[in-house]
Design a protein around this motif. Structure first.
Motif, PDB file in Angstrom:
ATOM      1  N   UNK A 231       1.017  -1.386  -0.027  1.00  0.00           N
ATOM      2  CA  UNK A 231       0.249   0.063   0.002  1.00  0.00           C
ATOM      3  C   UNK A 231       0.740   1.225  -0.220  1.00  0.00           C
ATOM      4  N   UNK A 232       2.160   0.945   0.689  1.00  0.00           N
ATOM      5  CA  UNK A 232       2.963   2.160   0.601  1.00  0.00           C
ATOM      6  C   UNK A 232       3.430   2.902  -0.844  1.00  0.00           C
ATOM      7  N   UNK A 233       3.195   1.847  -2.049  1.00  0.00           N
ATOM      8  CA  UNK A 233       3.592   2.326  -2.886  1.00  0.00           C
ATOM      9  C   UNK A 233       2.497   3.138  -3.876  1.00  0.00           C
ATOM     10  N   UNK A 234       1.171   3.316  -3.379  1.00  0.00           N
ATOM     11  CA  UNK A 234       0.106   3.593  -3.980  1.00  0.00           C
ATOM     12  C   UNK A 234       0.366   5.377  -3.836  1.00  0.00           C
ATOM     13  N   UNK A 235      -0.257   5.905  -4.680  1.00  0.00           N
ATOM     14  CA  UNK A 235      -0.421   7.407  -4.751  1.00  0.00           C
ATOM     15  C   UNK A 235      -0.841   7.905  -3.615  1.00  0.00           C
ATOM     16  N   UNK A 236      -2.301   7.559  -3.205  1.00  0.00           N
ATOM     17  CA  UNK A 236      -2.810   8.205  -1.969  1.00  0.00           C
ATOM     18  C   UNK A 236      -1.937   7.959  -0.851  1.00  0.00           C
ATOM     19  N   UNK A 237      -1.170   6.895  -0.712  1.00  0.00           N
ATOM     20  CA  UNK A 237      -0.053   6.848   0.595  1.00  0.00           C
ATOM     21  C   UNK A 237       0.882   7.792   0.421  1.00  0.00           C
ATOM     22  N   UNK A 238       1.358   7.826  -0.614  1.00  0.00           N
ATOM     23  CA  UNK A 238       2.430   8.731  -1.053  1.00  0.00           C
ATOM     24  C   UNK A 238       2.126  10.239  -0.835  1.00  0.00           C
ATOM     25  N   UNK A 239       0.855  10.582  -1.215  1.00  0.00           N
ATOM     26  CA  UNK A 239       0.507  11.818  -1.056  1.00  0.00           C
ATOM     27  C   UNK A 239       0.407  12.297   0.446  1.00  0.00           C
ATOM     28  N   UNK A 240      -0.282  11.153   1.165  1.00  0.00           N
ATOM     29  CA  UNK A 240      -0.391  11.497   2.591  1.00  0.00           C
ATOM     30  C   UNK A 240       1.030  11.672   3.337  1.00  0.00           C
ATOM     31  N   UNK A 241       1.812  10.791   2.954  1.00  0.00           N
ATOM     32  CA  UNK A 241       3.282  10.974   3.430  1.00  0.00           C
ATOM     33  C   UNK A 241       3.790  12.384   3.334  1.00  0.00           C
ATOM     34  N   UNK A 242       3.649  12.892   2.057  1.00  0.00           N
ATOM     35  CA  UNK A 242       4.277  13.934   1.740  1.00  0.00           C
ATOM     36  C   UNK A 242       3.564  15.011   2.716  1.00  0.00           C
ATOM     37  N   UNK A 243       2.243  15.064   2.858  1.00  0.00           N
ATOM     38  CA  UNK A 243       1.381  16.054   3.564  1.00  0.00           C
ATOM     39  C   UNK A 243       1.860  16.027   5.019  1.00  0.00           C
ATOM     40  N   UNK A 244       2.020  14.938   5.411  1.00  0.00           N
ATOM     41  CA  UNK A 244       2.309  14.848   6.867  1.00  0.00           C
ATOM     42  C   UNK A 244       3.974  15.192   7.076  1.00  0.00           C
ATOM     43  N   UNK A 245       4.676  15.156   6.289  1.00  0.00           N
ATOM     44  CA  UNK A 245       6.239  15.742   6.216  1.00  0.00           C
ATOM     45  C   UNK A 245       6.110  16.943   6.103  1.00  0.00           C
ATOM     46  N   UNK A 246       5.281  17.665   5.101  1.00  0.00           N
ATOM     47  CA  UNK A 246       5.074  19.077   4.939  1.00  0.00           C
ATOM     48  C   UNK A 246       4.668  19.785   6.408  1.00  0.00           C
ATOM     49  N   UNK A 247       3.547  19.128   6.952  1.00  0.00           N
ATOM     50  CA  UNK A 247       3.014  19.695   8.246  1.00  0.00           C
ATOM     51  C   UNK A 247       4.085  19.684   9.373  1.00  0.00           C
ATOM     52  N   UNK A 248       4.900  18.563   9.440  1.00  0.00           N
ATOM     53  CA  UNK A 248       6.069  18.531  10.382  1.00  0.00           C
ATOM     54  C   UNK A 248       7.132  19.525  10.225  1.00  0.00           C
ATOM     55  N   UNK A 249       7.534  19.874   8.943  1.00  0.00           N
ATOM     56  CA  UNK A 249       8.263  20.663   8.743  1.00  0.00           C
ATOM     57  C   UNK A 249       7.922  22.250   8.923  1.00  0.00           C
ATOM     58  N   UNK A 250       6.499  22.290   8.710  1.00  0.00           N
ATOM     59  CA  UNK A 250       5.969  23.708   8.926  1.00  0.00           C
ATOM     60  C   UNK A 250       6.114  24.115  10.299  1.00  0.00           C
ATOM     61  N   UNK A 251       5.669  23.275  11.128  1.00  0.00           N
ATOM     62  CA  UNK A 251       5.839  23.401  12.545  1.00  0.00           C
ATOM     63  C   UNK A 251       7.423  23.304  13.118  1.00  0.00           C
ATOM     64  N   UNK A 252       8.007  22.675  12.525  1.00  0.00           N
ATOM     65  CA  UNK A 252       9.561  22.971  13.038  1.00  0.00           C
ATOM     66  C   UNK A 252      10.320  24.189  12.713  1.00  0.00           C
ATOM     67  N   UNK A 253      10.173  24.387  11.562  1.00  0.00           N
ATOM     68  CA  UNK A 253      10.700  25.598  10.865  1.00  0.00           C
ATOM     69  C   UNK A 253      10.088  26.810  11.495  1.00  0.00           C
ATOM     70  N   UNK A 254       8.644  26.905  11.862  1.00  0.00           N
ATOM     71  CA  UNK A 254       8.022  27.823  12.432  1.00  0.00           C
ATOM     72  C   UNK A 254       8.572  28.299  13.651  1.00  0.00           C
ATOM     73  N   UNK A 255       9.184  27.328  14.507  1.00  0.00           N
ATOM     74  CA  UNK A 255       9.805  27.605  15.924  1.00  0.00           C
ATOM     75  C   UNK A 255      11.175  27.443  15.870  1.00  0.00           C
ATOM     76  N   UNK A 256      11.704  27.452  14.557  1.00  0.00           N
ATOM     77  CA  UNK A 256      13.423  27.122  14.701  1.00  0.00           C
ATOM     78  C   UNK A 256      13.779  28.549  15.206  1.00  0.00           C
TER      79      UNK A 256
END
Ligand SMILES: Nc1ncnc2c1ncn2[C@@H]1O[C@H](COP(=O)(O)OP(=O)(O)OP(=O)(O)O)[C@@H](O)[C@H]1O
Ligand SMILES: [Mg+2]
Length: 256
Positions: A231-256
């Motif tokens: 399932x990790x190879x599906x487009x939906x999974x990959x999109x969610x992975x990217x969204x969550x990575x962005x979300x994490x980066x957003x909060x990390x940089x906002x507070x850096x």
């Protein structure tokens, strides 16, 4: 059973004259038998969140409820599994898994049935008589998980349980956890640094802000349970992975 509610929970530590606010007005509800994965920057307060549910810590403000009752102290209805395995080296695999059942005074026949079932679900049916030192790290982790389930909790709190394992062992642990939880569903809060793990294992992924931790994003994982590793190879999974990575980066940089 096993509904967890955080209502405006703050947790402040005071040690050696220094105050640290680990959680700030965190509100979160975990439904019965839901698997909620928690990701967030290092040191944000994830372990603190688990410790509050376990009853190892008390909130400074707000309340932590399990099944509508305020958590006052640790008890057998809530079990924690840490990254370091907690198997007893002097007990066989079977005795390790049986441990909580013995403490609760469960009769021998029921104990044996339960232990057989859990060992089989985690793929260790051939290893009941082995001692932990004869097992690999991944196998010891399986014993840990089987033991946590066998002790009969409503709520399982997993703090980076597979954080020290290589990717192949990790994948096999995801499948073992999935199998055991399909057979005996529990409410699970699973803290991890691994977004792929969170998406494979979770029904929901919570992204926390840096300390003091609050809920930054609450993502519903749309995939049915009993997932295949592919399932990790599906487009939906990959999109969610990217969204969550962005979300994490957003909060990390906002507070850096
Ligand atoms: N008992 C304690 N006394 C004082 N400060 C503490 C205590 N426990 C945690 N803290 C502080 O609270 C903050 C949150 O810690 P916590 O362990 O919950 O973070 P975490 O998100 O689990 O981190 P990691 O990703 O590294 O596991 C940290 O700044 C930590 O130093
Ligand atoms: Mg932690």
């Amino acid at each position: 059973m096993g509904v967890i509610e955080f209502d405006q929970v703050s947790k402040e530590f005071a040690s050696r004259g220094k105050r640290t606010l680990a959680l700030s007005e965190t509100t979160l509800k975990v439904e019965e038998h839901q698997v909620v994965c928690v990701v967030g920057p290092s040191g944000c307060g994830k372990t603190t969140l688990l410790n509050l549910v376990a009853g190892f810590l008390a909130p400074t403000h707000g309340s932590v409820l399990v099944d509508g009752r305020q958590v006052a102290a640790p008890d057998a209805s809530r079990t924690v599994v840490f990254q370091a395995d907690a198997v007893f080296p002097w007990l066989t695999v079977r005795r390790n898994v049986e441990y909580g059942l013995r403490l609760r005074g469960v009769d021998r026949t029921t104990r044996e049935e339960r232990v057989d079932k859990f060992l089989s679900l985690v793929g260790l049916d051939q290893f009941g008589d082995a001692f932990p030192k004869e097992l690999s790290g991944g196998m010891r982790k399986r014993v840990d998980i089987a033991r946590a389930y066998a002790s009969g909790p409503q709520v399982l709190l997993l703090d980076e349980p597979f954080g020290a394992l290589d990717i192949f062992t990790k994948e096999s642990m995801w499948l073992a956890l999935q199998a055991i939880n399909a057979s005996e569903p529990r409410t699970i809060v699973f803290v991890t640094h691994d977004i792929e793990e969170a998406l494979f294992v979770g029904d929901r992924v919570i992204v926390m802000t840096p300390r003091p931790a609050r809920v930054h994003a609450d993502v519903t994982v749309p995939f049915a349970r009993n997932r295949d590793l592919d399932i990790r190879g599906t487009a939906d999974f990959q999109q969610l992975r990217i969204d969550i990575a962005h979300s994490l980066r957003e909060v990390s940089y906002a507070h850096a």
